[in-house]
Design a protein around this motif. Structure first.
Motif, short mmCIF file in Angstrom:
data_model
loop_
_atom_site.label_atom_id
_atom_site.label_comp_id
_atom_site.label_asym_id
_atom_site.label_seq_id
_atom_site.Cartn_x
_atom_site.Cartn_y
_atom_site.Cartn_z
N TYR A 70 42.61 28.89 20.53
CA TYR A 70 43.87 28.19 20.26
C TYR A 70 44.77 28.11 21.50
CZ TYR A 70 42.32 28.18 15.48
OH TYR A 70 41.59 27.95 14.34
N ALA A 71 44.62 29.07 22.41
CA ALA A 71 45.32 28.95 23.70
C ALA A 71 44.78 27.75 24.46
CB ALA A 71 45.15 30.23 24.51
N SER A 72 43.46 27.58 24.43
CA SER A 72 42.82 26.46 25.12
C SER A 72 43.20 25.14 24.48
CB SER A 72 41.30 26.64 25.12
OG SER A 72 40.91 27.80 25.82
N VAL A 73 43.22 25.09 23.16
CA VAL A 73 43.56 23.85 22.46
C VAL A 73 45.01 23.45 22.76
CG1 VAL A 73 43.92 22.81 20.19
CG2 VAL A 73 41.87 24.15 20.64
N SER A 74 45.91 24.42 22.79
CA SER A 74 47.30 24.14 23.13
C SER A 74 47.39 23.57 24.54
CB SER A 74 48.14 25.41 23.03
OG SER A 74 49.46 25.18 23.48
N ALA A 75 46.65 24.18 25.47
CA ALA A 75 46.65 23.72 26.86
C ALA A 75 46.06 22.32 26.99
CB ALA A 75 45.86 24.70 27.73
N LEU A 76 45.02 22.03 26.22
CA LEU A 76 44.39 20.71 26.28
C LEU A 76 45.31 19.63 25.73
CD1 LEU A 76 40.73 21.62 25.26
CD2 LEU A 76 41.58 21.05 27.53
N GLY A 77 46.08 19.97 24.69
CA GLY A 77 47.06 19.02 24.17
C GLY A 77 48.14 18.73 25.21
N PHE A 78 48.61 19.79 25.86
CA PHE A 78 49.61 19.63 26.93
C PHE A 78 49.04 18.77 28.06
CE2 PHE A 78 51.50 20.81 30.95
CZ PHE A 78 52.85 20.93 30.67
N ALA A 79 47.81 19.09 28.48
CA ALA A 79 47.19 18.39 29.61
C ALA A 79 46.94 16.92 29.28
CB ALA A 79 45.88 19.07 29.99
N PHE A 80 46.64 16.63 28.03
CA PHE A 80 46.37 15.25 27.62
C PHE A 80 47.56 14.34 27.92
CE2 PHE A 80 46.73 12.03 24.20
CZ PHE A 80 45.66 11.23 24.56
N ILE A 81 48.75 14.79 27.49
CA ILE A 81 49.95 13.98 27.71
C ILE A 81 50.36 14.00 29.18
CG2 ILE A 81 52.38 13.69 27.12
CD1 ILE A 81 50.45 12.98 24.87
N GLU A 82 50.29 15.17 29.81
CA GLU A 82 50.67 15.27 31.22
C GLU A 82 49.77 14.38 32.08
OE1 GLU A 82 51.79 18.92 34.15
OE2 GLU A 82 49.68 18.79 33.56
N ASN A 83 48.47 14.38 31.79
CA ASN A 83 47.54 13.54 32.55
C ASN A 83 47.87 12.07 32.38
OD1 ASN A 83 46.19 15.80 33.36
ND2 ASN A 83 44.45 15.55 31.99
N ALA A 84 48.19 11.68 31.14
CA ALA A 84 48.52 10.28 30.88
C ALA A 84 49.73 9.86 31.71
CB ALA A 84 48.79 10.08 29.40
N VAL A 85 50.72 10.74 31.83
CA VAL A 85 51.93 10.43 32.60
C VAL A 85 51.59 10.26 34.08
CG1 VAL A 85 54.16 11.31 33.39
CG2 VAL A 85 53.48 11.57 30.99
N TYR A 86 50.83 11.23 34.65
CA TYR A 86 50.49 11.17 36.06
C TYR A 86 49.58 9.98 36.38
CZ TYR A 86 52.56 15.65 37.38
OH TYR A 86 53.44 16.66 37.67
N HIS A 99 44.35 24.13 33.26
CA HIS A 99 45.35 24.42 32.23
C HIS A 99 44.75 25.32 31.15
CE1 HIS A 99 49.08 22.37 32.99
NE2 HIS A 99 48.47 21.23 33.29
N MET A 100 43.55 25.00 30.72
CA MET A 100 42.88 25.76 29.68
C MET A 100 42.64 27.21 30.13
SD MET A 100 39.21 24.90 27.90
CE MET A 100 38.27 25.39 29.34
N THR A 101 42.22 27.36 31.37
CA THR A 101 41.93 28.70 31.91
C THR A 101 43.17 29.55 31.97
OG1 THR A 101 40.12 27.79 33.24
CG2 THR A 101 40.96 29.96 33.86
N PHE A 102 44.25 29.01 32.52
CA PHE A 102 45.49 29.78 32.68
C PHE A 102 46.05 30.21 31.32
CE2 PHE A 102 46.03 26.84 36.56
CZ PHE A 102 45.16 27.61 37.30
N SER A 103 46.06 29.30 30.36
CA SER A 103 46.60 29.64 29.04
C SER A 103 45.73 30.66 28.32
CB SER A 103 46.73 28.37 28.19
OG SER A 103 47.70 27.51 28.72
N GLY A 156 46.29 34.13 26.11
CA GLY A 156 45.64 34.40 24.83
C GLY A 156 44.92 35.73 24.83
N TYR A 157 44.28 36.05 25.94
CA TYR A 157 43.58 37.34 26.05
C TYR A 157 44.58 38.51 26.02
CZ TYR A 157 39.74 40.42 27.43
OH TYR A 157 38.77 41.40 27.47
N GLY A 158 45.72 38.31 26.67
CA GLY A 158 46.77 39.33 26.63
C GLY A 158 47.29 39.55 25.23
#
Length: 208
Positions: free
Chosen positions: A71-87, A107-111, A115-117
């Motif tokens: 779910y950390a990865s899914v949240s990051a992928l949702g964020f990245a999807f919109i951010e990528n579209a903007v850039y 993004h997925m890795t950092f988030s 999640g691991y923490g």
């Protein structure tokens, strides 16, 4: 969907820092590194945490260690999807390769580190384990800032290949976290086998 909406929290926060704190990029190495860590890394990782916290706190679907990374990865992928579209829109598709292939996975890795923490904290109880979340947040933010710094600062950009090397290392680190959490799954079934080759070819096919 929650990950997608978090993007819109990033802009007012950074605008506030620029307008009222005077904290922004100025092409100086030290300033740009701190800004990459705090102004970009911390802000983005903080807002990407929100959907994960909501899922963990208010839903009963996190029932094994890997779910924290999922779910950390899914949240990051949702964020990245919109951010990528903007850039990509702002650069007339020039940024599509770097955004689609590298930044999304980063993004997925950092988030996932956060999640691991949260996973470790949940095992120890929040009162005893809250510092694991804080530590993971600081590490994820620092890694995020380090990755961005080599792509942002004009002097560091001459060595932007370091970002790619760092990207490869962090991706390997994500797989290490993934393996640890899957091996600790409560639903482990030794009769089930995952065909990594078929998954790899599936991903390559759809990326093409």
């Amino acid at each position: 969907l929650m990950g997608c909406t978090t993007v819109w929290a990033f802009f007012p926060i950074t605008e506030f820092m620029k307008t009222y704190a005077g904290f922004q990029l100025n092409n100086e190495i030290f300033n740009d590194f701190i800004y990459s860590w705090v102004g970009i890394g911390m802000v983005e990782e903080l807002i990407k945490m929100v959907p994960l916290i909501i899922i963990v706190r208010f839903r009963k679907i996190v029932n094994e260690p890997y779910d924290f990374l999922l779910y950390a990865s899914v949240s990051a992928l949702g964020f990245a999807f919109i951010e990528n579209a903007v850039y990509i829109e702002r650069t007339d598709f020039y940024a599509i390769n770097g955004r689609a292939l590298m930044s999304t996975v980063a993004h997925m890795t950092f988030s996932s580190i956060i999640g691991y923490g949260m996973l470790i904290s949940s095992c120890r109880g929040f009162r005893k384990g809250w510092h694991y979340i804080l530590g993971a947040f600081l590490v994820a933010s620092l890694m995020h800032g380090f990755y961005d710094f080599w792509l942002i600062n004009p002097i560091a950009r001459e060595f932007s290949g370091l970002s790619f090397v760092f990207f490869i290392l962090t991706t390997h680190f994500w797989f290490t976290l993934k393996n640890k959490t899957i091996n600790a799954s409560y639903f482990y079934d030794e009769t089930k086998r995952i065909s990594n080759d078929s998954i790899r070819y599936f991903i390559i096919l759809w990326m093409v």
